[in-house]
Design a protein around this motif. Structure first.
Motif, short mmCIF file in Angstrom:
data_model
loop_
_atom_site.label_atom_id
_atom_site.label_comp_id
_atom_site.label_asym_id
_atom_site.label_seq_id
_atom_site.Cartn_x
_atom_site.Cartn_y
_atom_site.Cartn_z
N UNK A 91 0.77 96.14 109.28
CA UNK A 91 -0.45 96.25 108.48
C UNK A 91 -0.31 97.33 107.42
N UNK A 92 0.36 98.44 107.79
CA UNK A 92 0.60 99.51 106.81
C UNK A 92 1.50 99.01 105.69
N UNK A 93 2.55 98.26 106.04
CA UNK A 93 3.44 97.70 105.04
C UNK A 93 2.69 96.75 104.12
N UNK A 94 1.78 95.96 104.72
CA UNK A 94 1.00 95.01 103.93
C UNK A 94 0.09 95.75 102.94
N UNK A 95 -0.55 96.81 103.40
CA UNK A 95 -1.45 97.58 102.52
C UNK A 95 -0.66 98.22 101.37
N UNK A 96 0.52 98.75 101.67
CA UNK A 96 1.35 99.36 100.64
C UNK A 96 1.77 98.30 99.62
N UNK A 97 2.16 97.12 100.11
CA UNK A 97 2.57 96.05 99.21
C UNK A 97 1.41 95.62 98.32
N UNK A 98 0.20 95.55 98.89
CA UNK A 98 -0.97 95.16 98.10
C UNK A 98 -1.27 96.19 97.02
N UNK A 99 -1.12 97.47 97.35
CA UNK A 99 -1.35 98.52 96.34
C UNK A 99 -0.31 98.42 95.22
N UNK A 100 0.94 98.17 95.60
CA UNK A 100 1.98 98.01 94.58
C UNK A 100 1.65 96.83 93.67
N UNK A 101 1.20 95.72 94.27
CA UNK A 101 0.84 94.56 93.47
C UNK A 101 -0.34 94.87 92.55
N UNK A 102 -1.31 95.65 93.07
CA UNK A 102 -2.48 96.00 92.27
C UNK A 102 -2.08 96.82 91.05
N UNK A 103 -1.24 97.82 91.27
CA UNK A 103 -0.81 98.66 90.15
C UNK A 103 0.05 97.86 89.17
N UNK A 104 0.88 96.97 89.69
CA UNK A 104 1.71 96.14 88.81
C UNK A 104 0.83 95.20 87.99
N UNK A 105 -0.20 94.65 88.62
CA UNK A 105 -1.12 93.75 87.90
C UNK A 105 -1.86 94.50 86.80
N UNK A 106 -2.30 95.73 87.09
CA UNK A 106 -2.99 96.53 86.09
C UNK A 106 -2.08 96.83 84.91
N UNK A 107 -0.82 97.16 85.20
CA UNK A 107 0.13 97.44 84.13
C UNK A 107 0.39 96.21 83.28
N UNK A 164 -0.79 86.55 85.71
CA UNK A 164 -0.74 87.83 86.44
C UNK A 164 -1.46 87.73 87.78
N UNK A 165 -2.66 87.11 87.79
CA UNK A 165 -3.40 87.05 89.06
C UNK A 165 -2.73 86.12 90.06
N UNK A 166 -2.01 85.09 89.57
CA UNK A 166 -1.27 84.23 90.49
C UNK A 166 -0.05 84.96 91.03
N UNK A 167 0.67 85.64 90.13
CA UNK A 167 1.92 86.30 90.52
C UNK A 167 1.68 87.52 91.39
N UNK A 168 0.74 88.37 91.02
CA UNK A 168 0.52 89.62 91.76
C UNK A 168 -0.67 89.56 92.72
N UNK A 169 -1.59 88.64 92.48
CA UNK A 169 -2.71 88.48 93.40
C UNK A 169 -2.44 87.45 94.46
N UNK A 170 -1.28 86.77 94.34
CA UNK A 170 -0.84 85.77 95.32
C UNK A 170 -1.86 84.65 95.48
N UNK A 171 -2.50 84.26 94.37
CA UNK A 171 -3.40 83.11 94.38
C UNK A 171 -2.60 81.83 94.15
N UNK A 172 -3.07 80.74 94.71
CA UNK A 172 -2.41 79.46 94.51
C UNK A 172 -2.64 78.97 93.08
#
Length: 206
Positions: A115-131, A153-161
């Motif tokens: 779960x910690x790894x998942x949260x870190x990955x989500x934060x990385x994706x969030x910052x990457x999406x913002x950039x 961007x939202x599909x690639x970093x937000x992992x939406x279908x």
């Protein structure tokens, strides 16, 4: 001894072999107290049962059999992470050879780590999406290019279908798609929406 440490699920197992030498299942003759805690399977009732009868509905036993097969053939211990649906926990399974077709498996609950790894990955994706979004705002030549970039961007970093942007055409009353990304799975043709309540397309989803 890992067998008596409660935080490790530990069981002794043996592969079941066909006359042709194919490993088709495993049997569990003995387990420790953590075996019950991590798998909600009762030792008194289930020891001696086949793995397929205990886990067949919730785990991919083919991948586990490949792991067991490799361990008993090579004599080299191996590890594999897996998700156990009945308890909703992630486990790190370690398999140790005991000679012949016998082996021992231990499993450590690694849910908190996953779960910690998942949260870190989500934060990385969030910052990457913002950039990426900031870059798109700066470098897009027009709104069409910007909208296309935002959907990507939202599909690639937000992992939406699938993602789409639609804008209201006040002259026609329709709400056409102006940009999209991802796999719409055949639903894109159904996105016919109107702001005119007198039209069927303006009366909400049906």
């Amino acid at each position: 001894d890992v067998f008596v440490v409660r935080r490790y699920r530990c069981v002794l197992e043996g592969l079941l072999v066909t006359p042709e030498g194919e490993h088709v299942d495993s049997r569990i003759p003995e387990g420790n107290a953590a075996y019950e805690a991590l798998t909600v399977i009762r030792r008194a009732r289930d020891e001696g049962a086949r793995a397929s009868a205990l886990y067949g509905d919730v785990l991919d036993l083919s991948s586990m059999l490949q792991l067991y097969d490799s361990v008993v053939k090579t004599g080299i211990p191996l590890q594999q992470e897996l998700f156990f649906p009945p308890t909703g926990r992630f486990l790190l399974a370690s398999v140790f050879p005991l000679g012949g077709t016998r082996f021992a498996t231990s499993a450590l609950d690694i849910t908190d780590r996953k779960l910690t790894e998942w949260r870190i990955a989500r934060l990385k994706d969030l910052y990457a999406a913002m950039t990426e979004a900031n870059d798109a705002i700066i470098h897009s030549r027009d709104t069409s290019q910007l909208f296309a970039a935002i959907c990507r961007i939202v599909v690639e970093y937000g992992h939406l279908v699938f993602a789409r942007i639609a804008l209201i055409d006040y002259q026609s009353g329709w709400v056409p798609t102006v940009a999209s990304a991802g796999n719409h799975k055949g639903y894109a043709e159904q996105f016919v929406i109107s702001i005119d309540a007198s039209r069927p397309e303006g009366q909400g989803p049906s």
